[in-house]
Design a protein around this motif. Structure first.
Motif, PDB file in Angstrom:
ATOM      1  N   GLN A   1       0.812  -1.211   0.000  1.00 14.34           N
ATOM      2  CA  GLN A   1       0.000   0.000   0.000  1.00 14.34           C
ATOM      3  C   GLN A   1       0.845   1.260   0.000  1.00 14.34           C
ATOM      4  OE1 GLN A   1      -2.839  -0.364  -0.828  1.00 14.34           O
ATOM      5  NE2 GLN A   1      -3.575  -2.314  -0.084  1.00 14.34           N
TER       6      GLN A   1
ATOM      7  N   ASP B   1       1.869   3.202  -2.395  1.00 10.15           N
ATOM      8  CA  ASP B   1       1.316   4.277  -3.228  1.00 10.15           C
ATOM      9  C   ASP B   1       0.147   4.957  -2.538  1.00 10.15           C
ATOM     10  OD1 ASP B   1       3.150   3.604  -5.078  1.00 10.15           O
ATOM     11  OD2 ASP B   1       1.779   2.438  -6.327  1.00 10.15           O
ATOM     12  N   LEU B   2      -0.715   4.117  -1.929  1.00  4.16           N
ATOM     13  CA  LEU B   2      -1.894   4.643  -1.258  1.00  4.16           C
ATOM     14  C   LEU B   2      -1.486   5.554  -0.108  1.00  4.16           C
ATOM     15  CD1 LEU B   2      -5.036   4.460  -0.956  1.00  4.16           C
ATOM     16  CD2 LEU B   2      -4.609   2.722   0.766  1.00  4.16           C
TER      17      LEU B   2
ATOM     18  N   LEU C   1      -7.693   9.586  -6.526  1.00  5.57           N
ATOM     19  CA  LEU C   1      -7.937   8.467  -5.616  1.00  5.57           C
ATOM     20  C   LEU C   1      -9.382   7.994  -5.660  1.00  5.57           C
ATOM     21  CD1 LEU C   1      -6.033   9.164  -2.278  1.00  5.57           C
ATOM     22  CD2 LEU C   1      -5.826   7.152  -3.715  1.00  5.57           C
ATOM     23  N   VAL C   2     -10.323   8.942  -5.842  1.00  5.90           N
ATOM     24  CA  VAL C   2     -11.728   8.547  -5.750  1.00  5.90           C
ATOM     25  C   VAL C   2     -12.352   8.223  -7.112  1.00  5.90           C
ATOM     26  CG1 VAL C   2     -12.204   9.723  -3.578  1.00  5.90           C
ATOM     27  CG2 VAL C   2     -12.506  10.955  -5.713  1.00  5.90           C
TER      28      VAL C   2
ATOM     29  N   ARG D   1     -12.819   6.383 -10.652  1.00 10.36           N
ATOM     30  CA  ARG D   1     -12.497   5.024 -11.087  1.00 10.36           C
ATOM     31  C   ARG D   1     -11.328   5.040 -12.074  1.00 10.36           C
ATOM     32  NH1 ARG D   1     -15.316   0.030 -11.868  1.00 10.36           N
ATOM     33  NH2 ARG D   1     -14.374  -1.076 -13.619  1.00 10.36           N
ATOM     34  N   PRO D   2     -10.264   4.284 -11.797  1.00  8.74           N
ATOM     35  CA  PRO D   2      -9.113   4.280 -12.713  1.00  8.74           C
ATOM     36  C   PRO D   2      -9.502   3.662 -14.053  1.00  8.74           C
ATOM     37  CG  PRO D   2      -8.647   3.018 -10.701  1.00  8.74           C
ATOM     38  CD  PRO D   2     -10.085   3.359 -10.667  1.00  8.74           C
TER      39      PRO D   2
ATOM     40  N   ASP E   1      -7.923   1.564 -15.815  1.00  6.92           N
ATOM     41  CA  ASP E   1      -7.649   0.134 -15.772  1.00  6.92           C
ATOM     42  C   ASP E   1      -7.476  -0.266 -14.311  1.00  6.92           C
ATOM     43  OD1 ASP E   1      -6.903  -2.468 -16.220  1.00  6.92           O
ATOM     44  OD2 ASP E   1      -5.700  -1.957 -17.985  1.00  6.92           O
ATOM     45  N   LEU E   2      -8.273  -1.254 -13.887  1.00  6.96           N
ATOM     46  CA  LEU E   2      -8.183  -1.658 -12.484  1.00  6.96           C
ATOM     47  C   LEU E   2      -6.939  -2.502 -12.233  1.00  6.96           C
ATOM     48  CD1 LEU E   2     -11.911  -2.449 -11.628  1.00  6.96           C
ATOM     49  CD2 LEU E   2     -10.608  -0.371 -11.266  1.00  6.96           C
ATOM     50  N   LEU E   3      -6.377  -3.032 -13.307  1.00  9.62           N
ATOM     51  CA  LEU E   3      -5.156  -3.829 -13.168  1.00  9.62           C
ATOM     52  C   LEU E   3      -3.954  -2.960 -13.495  1.00  9.62           C
ATOM     53  CD1 LEU E   3      -6.272  -7.134 -14.919  1.00  9.62           C
ATOM     54  CD2 LEU E   3      -6.054  -6.727 -12.483  1.00  9.62           C
ATOM     55  N   SER E   4      -2.856  -3.229 -12.824  1.00  7.50           N
ATOM     56  CA  SER E   4      -1.629  -2.499 -13.123  1.00  7.50           C
ATOM     57  C   SER E   4      -0.443  -3.439 -12.960  1.00  7.50           C
ATOM     58  CB  SER E   4      -1.478  -1.297 -12.190  1.00  7.50           C
ATOM     59  OG  SER E   4      -1.358  -1.748 -10.867  1.00  7.50           O
ATOM     60  N   VAL E   5       0.662  -3.091 -13.598  1.00 11.07           N
ATOM     61  CA  VAL E   5       1.859  -3.928 -13.481  1.00 11.07           C
ATOM     62  C   VAL E   5       3.029  -3.083 -12.996  1.00 11.07           C
ATOM     63  CG1 VAL E   5       1.254  -5.649 -15.214  1.00 11.07           C
ATOM     64  CG2 VAL E   5       2.463  -3.577 -15.912  1.00 11.07           C
ATOM     65  N   GLU E   6       3.965  -3.772 -12.363  1.00 10.06           N
ATOM     66  CA  GLU E   6       5.217  -3.134 -11.956  1.00 10.06           C
ATOM     67  C   GLU E   6       6.344  -4.111 -12.247  1.00 10.06           C
ATOM     68  OE1 GLU E   6       7.618  -1.799  -7.965  1.00 10.06           O
ATOM     69  OE2 GLU E   6       5.507  -2.309  -7.787  1.00 10.06           O
TER      70      GLU E   6
ATOM     71  N   ILE F   1       5.098  -7.654 -11.078  1.00 13.04           N
ATOM     72  CA  ILE F   1       4.030  -7.651 -10.079  1.00 13.04           C
ATOM     73  C   ILE F   1       2.770  -7.139 -10.757  1.00 13.04           C
ATOM     74  CG2 ILE F   1       3.161  -6.569  -7.980  1.00 13.04           C
ATOM     75  CD1 ILE F   1       5.918  -6.415  -6.916  1.00 13.04           C
TER      76      ILE F   1
ATOM     77  N   ARG G   1      -1.190  -6.001 -10.017  1.00  9.73           N
ATOM     78  CA  ARG G   1      -2.074  -5.622  -8.911  1.00  9.73           C
ATOM     79  C   ARG G   1      -3.475  -5.317  -9.433  1.00  9.73           C
ATOM     80  NH1 ARG G   1       2.580  -2.573  -7.216  1.00  9.73           N
ATOM     81  NH2 ARG G   1       3.566  -3.624  -5.459  1.00  9.73           N
TER      82      ARG G   1
ATOM     83  N   GLY H   1     -14.569   4.362  -0.431  1.00  9.78           N
ATOM     84  CA  GLY H   1     -14.593   5.512  -1.338  1.00  9.78           C
ATOM     85  C   GLY H   1     -13.306   5.769  -2.090  1.00  9.78           C
TER      86      GLY H   1
ATOM     87  N   TRP I   1      -9.934   4.093  -4.342  1.00 12.83           N
ATOM     88  CA  TRP I   1      -9.467   2.930  -5.103  1.00 12.83           C
ATOM     89  C   TRP I   1      -8.121   2.466  -4.555  1.00 12.83           C
ATOM     90  CZ3 TRP I   1     -12.509   0.365  -8.453  1.00 12.83           C
ATOM     91  CH2 TRP I   1     -13.682   1.022  -8.859  1.00 12.83           C
TER      92      TRP I   1
ATOM     93  N   ASN J   1      -1.621  -4.170 -19.954  1.00 10.67           N
ATOM     94  CA  ASN J   1      -0.745  -3.240 -19.233  1.00 10.67           C
ATOM     95  C   ASN J   1       0.652  -3.201 -19.839  1.00 10.67           C
ATOM     96  OD1 ASN J   1      -2.214  -4.085 -16.011  1.00 10.67           O
ATOM     97  ND2 ASN J   1      -2.734  -2.461 -17.440  1.00 10.67           N
TER      98      ASN J   1
END
Lengths: 319, 274
Positions: A124, A126-127, A305-306, A308-309, A311-316, B77, B79, B86, B88, B173
């Motif tokens: 978390q 990034d969050l 943050l609030v 909707r992105p 793409d809900l998936l992301s890669v690193e 990785i 995710r 509220g 994401w 991605n």
């Protein structure tokens, strides 16, 4: 189109890209120096490092977040040195206060290492970074805005009475009292030490110098006069960001020296103009403008943050 | 144009070699491939580059070619975000082991027209086909905890997502960051004998050893396969800074600080006099 103009355009569009060896992406030199100059101007104007603007901007332009945070720390060292020298000439640095804040800041920014690996292990990081931006920029921005607007309105009224220099509260009853002549204060040393440590942790996580928290905290919490706040804040930021630069170089190798060098080339020049422009404005006007800028960054990050992105998936990629 | 001279020369040699041998239906068929540059240097002026991939094959009308440029393997990785209170946030994490950091595929036609899914998998075509492994039991940072036995990507590891969506997400991605690409109908052939295509390396290309693999298909069957090496390295100042940062991190950090202090001081002095 003449051949000469064509060549100039080719030069600007094609050959002006530079490959950043640590970030491992290429970026246009004009963008890097422009970012440095623009943020440097604001940092000179408001006496903040400008990291809270630069770090999100670098990430926006495709620099990996870890590299952005570490490189920005390196760049803030330069702009703070440049800024602090300008303030020293005017005698606007409280070295005693700055020294104590610095000790706290170096301890705080070193603690970050443990905190960072913990946050990374729960995925978390990034969050937490984004939430710290929203929370701290939001609180500081709104406080500063209300205060400065109130001051501006009050100063416009004829026959306004000047308030007390600062309010006394329980914080001033702590032990280890010290006299800070330059700041005209007699307060406990624990207060600036804790403040330094707290801002140090945040600074290291958010990739900022922490000036935007430090400056208002020095005014409202410590009760320092506005004239010495900016110079003293810049003084301690030098050591906190130098500490972050060294620790990040050793542990993650994410300090991009080339990127920092180009950014600071723009920033040191911008900061000089900024600190001159700052002398033309009144304290409450400066604080009001800074507050608006801080709130703008807060709203932008909070919105991301609030909403909707895409793409809900992301890669690193792990390197 | 001088750069292309060896390329043209190479093509001629390939033709002569082919004509000299009988172009009969000998299996496996002869296949030659080369690139305009087998070493790519990433200097500080690097902003992506283009390479010519070319070669010759013993074909008959209807034959198809598949060309794969694959970079060094890497851990990736993945995710997945979900709305919590509220906001994401990342709720699930997967770790892909041995994933190609770079995978550009070129072909003469759509892959589905060249061979069926099973033969494609057998021929190791597609970034998810090879030795790619999905590791379960990782924490949010991709660190392996507890059950760390690598498992093939067969069952959906993301609770609310099927394998298909999960794999498609990874491809999507990786494609959007320019590292994976599928370019159907991008190989130009001539006389069922010569082929060529352009490989575009993005500015964020991973460094390391690459392989260029060419496959010759006839009636859905891979007749022959040839692999050529390529490598991408940092060079000049980029390499210097990179190795300085990794080999002497303490000195690098101190140097970065000293440089910053010196430039800040210089600027302040310059502006006082100015």
């Amino acid at each position: 189109m003449t051949p000469c103009r064509f060549r100039a355009r080719y030069f600007w569009q094609v050959t002006m890209y530079i490959y950043l060896p640590i970030a491992e992406v290429s970026m246009h030199i004009g963008i890097i120096i422009g970012l440095g100059g623009g943020v440097g101007f604001l940092s000179g104007l408001f006496g903040v490092g400008g990291g809270f603007l630069m770090t999100p901007l670098l990430i926006f332009f495709g620099i990996p977040p870890a590299v952005a945070v570490s490189t920005e720390a390196n760049q803030i060292v330069a702009s703070s040195v440049s800024g602090v020298l300008a303030h020293m000439r005017r005698g606007n640095v409280d070295f005693k206060m700055g020294g104590i804040l610095m000790v706290g800041g170096v301890i705080g920014s070193s603690l970050r290492v443990a905190l960072f690996s913990f946050l990374q292990s729960i995925g978390q990081i990034d969050l937490v970074i984004q939430l710290s931006y929203v929370v701290f920029l939001g609180i500081i921005g709104s406080l500063m805005l209300t205060e400065s607007v109130r001051t501006i309105i009050r100063s416009r009224k004829p026959g306004a009475v000047r308030g007390k220099l600062h309010q006394h509260n329980w914080l001033h009853g702590l032990p280890l009292k010290m006299r800070f002549r330059r700041s005209k204060l007699y307060i406990s040393a624990i207060l600036p030490l804790l403040l330094g440590a707290f801002v140090g942790i945040l600074a290291a996580i958010m990739g900022v110098g922490g000036g935007f928290i430090m400056v208002p905290a020095m005014i409202y919490l410590l009760g320092m006069p506005t004239s010495v706040v900016v110079g003293t804040s810049l003084f301690q930021i030098i050591f906190v960001t130098a500490n972050v630069t060294l620790l990040q170089s050793i542990q993650t190798q994410t300090v991009d020296f080339l990127l920092a060098g180009l950014l600071l080339f723009g920033a040191v020049i911008g900061a000089q103009f900024g600190s001159r422009a700052g002398a033309l404005l009144r304290g409450e006007q400066l604080r009001g403008l800074l507050a608006l800028m801080v709130l703008a960054v807060c709203i932008k990050i909070g919105y991301d943050l609030v909403v909707r992105p895409e793409d809900l998936l992301s890669v690193e990629l792990l390197r | 144009m001088t750069r292309l001279q060896p390329v043209i020369l190479g093509i001629w040699f390939a033709i002569i070699a082919l004509v000299a041998t009988t172009a009969a239906n000998a299996a496996p068929t002869r296949l030659v491939a080369d690139l305009s540059q087998s070493h790519v240097d990433i200097t500080s002026g690097y902003h992506g580059t283009e390479l010519l991939l070319f070669g010759a094959y013993e074909g008959i009308p209807g034959d198809e070619l598949v060309l794969i440029v694959e970079g060094p393997t890497n851990d990736i990785i993945q995710r997945r975000k979900e709305k919590r209170a509220g906001v994401w946030v990342n709720v699930e994490t997967l770790l892909w082991k041995q994933a190609p950091s770079f995978y550009h595929l070129f072909s003469t036609a759509e892959l589905s027209e060249i061979a069926d899914a099973q033969s494609r998998l057998k021929a190791d075509i597609g970034p998810l086909a090879g030795g790619l492994q999905l590791v379960t039991g990782v924490d949010g940072g991709g660190n392996v905890h507890g059950d760390s036995t690598p498992k093939a990507a067969v069952k959906p590891a993301m609770a609310k997502l099927g394998t298909a969506d999960q794999n498609a997400g990874l491809k999507r991605n990786m494609t959007s960051n320019g590292l994976w690409q599928t370019n159907p109908a991008s190989i130009i052939t001539q006389q069922d004998m010569l082929f060529r295509t352009m490989l575009t390396l993005p500015s964020n290309v991973p460094t390391g050893d690459y392989s260029v693999r060419i496959l010759h298909f006839r009636d859905g069957v891979a007749l022959s396969e040839r692999v050529t090496d390529m490598n991408i390295r940092k060079a000049g100042m980029s390499a210097l800074i990179y190795s300085f940062a990794h080999d002497y991190p303490v000195f690098y950090g101190l140097f970065a600080i000293a440089f910053a202090v010196a430039s800040g001081w210089l600027a302040a002095v310059a502006f006082r006099r100015g």
